[in-house]
Each structure stands twice: as C-alpha cells, then as structure tokens.
Design a protein around this motif. Sequence first.
Motif, mmCIF file in Angstrom:
data_model
loop_
_atom_site.group_PDB
_atom_site.id
_atom_site.type_symbol
_atom_site.label_atom_id
_atom_site.label_comp_id
_atom_site.label_asym_id
_atom_site.label_seq_id
_atom_site.Cartn_x
_atom_site.Cartn_y
_atom_site.Cartn_z
ATOM 1 N N CYS A 25 12.528 88.953 40.859
ATOM 2 C CA CYS A 25 13.913 89.281 41.217
ATOM 3 C C CYS A 25 13.998 90.105 42.504
ATOM 4 O O CYS A 25 14.855 89.862 43.341
ATOM 5 C CB CYS A 25 14.641 89.958 40.058
ATOM 6 S SG CYS A 25 14.006 91.558 39.538
ATOM 7 N N TYR A 26 13.089 91.065 42.673
ATOM 8 C CA TYR A 26 13.147 91.884 43.881
ATOM 9 C C TYR A 26 12.719 91.079 45.105
ATOM 10 O O TYR A 26 13.282 91.232 46.191
ATOM 11 C CB TYR A 26 12.314 93.153 43.727
ATOM 12 C CG TYR A 26 12.689 94.189 44.750
ATOM 13 C CD1 TYR A 26 13.861 94.917 44.619
ATOM 14 C CD2 TYR A 26 11.909 94.411 45.866
ATOM 15 C CE1 TYR A 26 14.235 95.861 45.574
ATOM 16 C CE2 TYR A 26 12.268 95.351 46.814
ATOM 17 C CZ TYR A 26 13.434 96.067 46.669
ATOM 18 O OH TYR A 26 13.800 96.987 47.612
ATOM 19 N N HIS A 87 16.803 94.721 36.300
ATOM 20 C CA HIS A 87 16.927 93.498 37.087
ATOM 21 C C HIS A 87 17.753 93.789 38.327
ATOM 22 O O HIS A 87 18.576 94.701 38.338
ATOM 23 C CB HIS A 87 17.615 92.437 36.214
ATOM 24 C CG HIS A 87 17.601 91.065 36.763
ATOM 25 N ND1 HIS A 87 16.453 90.374 37.050
ATOM 26 C CD2 HIS A 87 18.625 90.217 37.047
ATOM 27 C CE1 HIS A 87 16.764 89.165 37.505
ATOM 28 N NE2 HIS A 87 18.074 89.045 37.509
ATOM 29 N N ILE A 88 17.535 93.008 39.372
ATOM 30 C CA ILE A 88 18.333 93.141 40.583
ATOM 31 C C ILE A 88 18.683 91.740 41.083
ATOM 32 O O ILE A 88 17.886 90.804 40.949
ATOM 33 C CB ILE A 88 17.611 93.983 41.666
ATOM 34 C CG1 ILE A 88 18.568 94.335 42.796
ATOM 35 C CG2 ILE A 88 16.344 93.302 42.153
ATOM 36 C CD1 ILE A 88 18.129 95.510 43.640
ATOM 37 N N ILE A 98 22.955 85.424 42.962
ATOM 38 C CA ILE A 98 21.735 84.627 42.934
ATOM 39 C C ILE A 98 20.636 85.580 42.495
ATOM 40 O O ILE A 98 20.573 86.733 42.944
ATOM 41 C CB ILE A 98 21.438 83.953 44.296
ATOM 42 C CG1 ILE A 98 20.233 83.012 44.185
ATOM 43 C CG2 ILE A 98 21.289 84.962 45.413
ATOM 44 C CD1 ILE A 98 20.027 82.115 45.395
ATOM 45 N N HIS A 99 19.789 85.105 41.570
ATOM 46 C CA HIS A 99 18.733 85.978 41.042
ATOM 47 C C HIS A 99 17.569 85.136 40.540
ATOM 48 O O HIS A 99 17.701 83.928 40.321
ATOM 49 C CB HIS A 99 19.280 86.885 39.936
ATOM 50 C CG HIS A 99 19.755 86.173 38.716
ATOM 51 N ND1 HIS A 99 19.237 86.407 37.475
ATOM 52 C CD2 HIS A 99 20.705 85.208 38.538
ATOM 53 C CE1 HIS A 99 19.856 85.642 36.581
ATOM 54 N NE2 HIS A 99 20.751 84.904 37.208
ATOM 55 N N ARG A 106 18.288 81.081 40.112
ATOM 56 C CA ARG A 106 19.544 80.448 39.692
ATOM 57 C C ARG A 106 20.735 81.283 40.158
ATOM 58 O O ARG A 106 20.598 82.445 40.508
ATOM 59 C CB ARG A 106 19.580 80.265 38.188
ATOM 60 C CG ARG A 106 19.599 81.568 37.422
ATOM 61 C CD ARG A 106 19.811 81.394 35.958
ATOM 62 N NE ARG A 106 18.778 80.544 35.404
ATOM 63 C CZ ARG A 106 18.520 80.415 34.136
ATOM 64 N NH1 ARG A 106 19.216 81.091 33.261
ATOM 65 N NH2 ARG A 106 17.568 79.632 33.706
ATOM 66 N N VAL A 107 21.884 80.668 40.115
ATOM 67 C CA VAL A 107 23.154 81.353 40.366
ATOM 68 C C VAL A 107 23.804 81.559 39.001
ATOM 69 O O VAL A 107 23.887 80.631 38.203
ATOM 70 C CB VAL A 107 24.061 80.515 41.291
ATOM 71 C CG1 VAL A 107 25.430 81.164 41.431
ATOM 72 C CG2 VAL A 107 23.398 80.340 42.657
ATOM 73 N N SER A 108 24.245 82.809 38.738
ATOM 74 C CA SER A 108 24.847 83.146 37.444
ATOM 75 C C SER A 108 26.093 83.988 37.653
ATOM 76 O O SER A 108 26.232 84.670 38.674
ATOM 77 C CB SER A 108 23.864 83.956 36.586
ATOM 78 O OG SER A 108 22.719 83.205 36.267
ATOM 79 N N PRO A 109 26.993 83.968 36.666
ATOM 80 C CA PRO A 109 28.184 84.825 36.762
ATOM 81 C C PRO A 109 27.804 86.300 36.575
ATOM 82 O O PRO A 109 26.909 86.617 35.775
ATOM 83 C CB PRO A 109 29.074 84.334 35.623
ATOM 84 C CG PRO A 109 28.172 83.639 34.675
ATOM 85 C CD PRO A 109 27.009 83.134 35.461
#
Length: 122
Positions: A25-26, A87-88, A98-99, A106-109
């Motif tokens: 994630c980073y 998480h970031i 985006i993460h 993936r792109v998440s809400p």
Amino acid sequence: MRYDDLLSLPYEDFGRVGKTKGVDCYGLVLECCRRNGKPLKDIVYDSPKIDNDKTGLFYRDLNVEEIPFEEIKRGDLLQCSFDGNLHIAFILSKECVIHATTSGVRVSPISAFSNKKYLRIK
C-alpha cells in the motif's frame, strides 16, 4: 495523473514500482504521489526499519498534515484500517481511492474503510 497501468500490479510486501514486481500500500502511494508531483519519503527504504506499532508516529515526520474530510481532493491521502491493519491509500475523489490489497491494486469507495484520517502533502 494516470493510474490505469498500476491496476495490473500484484501485491508484494515492501514492493516499490521500478524496484520489485509488485507493490504494497505504501509503495503504491509513493508512486501516485511521485506522478502527482508531490513525492513522499519512503519510510521503508529511505529510513531505518520502523516497527508497525510506531509507523503512525513516524508519519508525523513526513511532509503531511491532517485535514478534515470536507477539504479532501485528488492527491490527498487516506490513512485507515483495512482488514484490521494500518493502511494508506491515494485519494482520487471524495468518493474513491486507489490502494494496494493482497489481491492487487484496486479502486475502492472511501466508505469501505474505518478509522479514517485524511492527510495532505505539504
């Protein structure tokens, strides 16, 4: 900033674009910030090893400041809990980020996350 090419990256612990085959994630946030013209310090490779329980404290040494949700815009960061872990993510809009997850990028809400803090790069 384009990010479509990042969506094909797999997850890799301590992964960085250009250095490994995948990203964590980073690592993903580092690349998004670099592409957005506001780079961050790499807390894994450019610094002494930071224990997970101290990572939140180390963020204070980065060039970020906490902001309220009402002020967020594309290019800001979301620090949160995801699957029980710190998480970031990189904010694309007031609705999504985006993460990198263990399933890949993936792109998440934004609403999918808990314990949210919003950060802006100074």
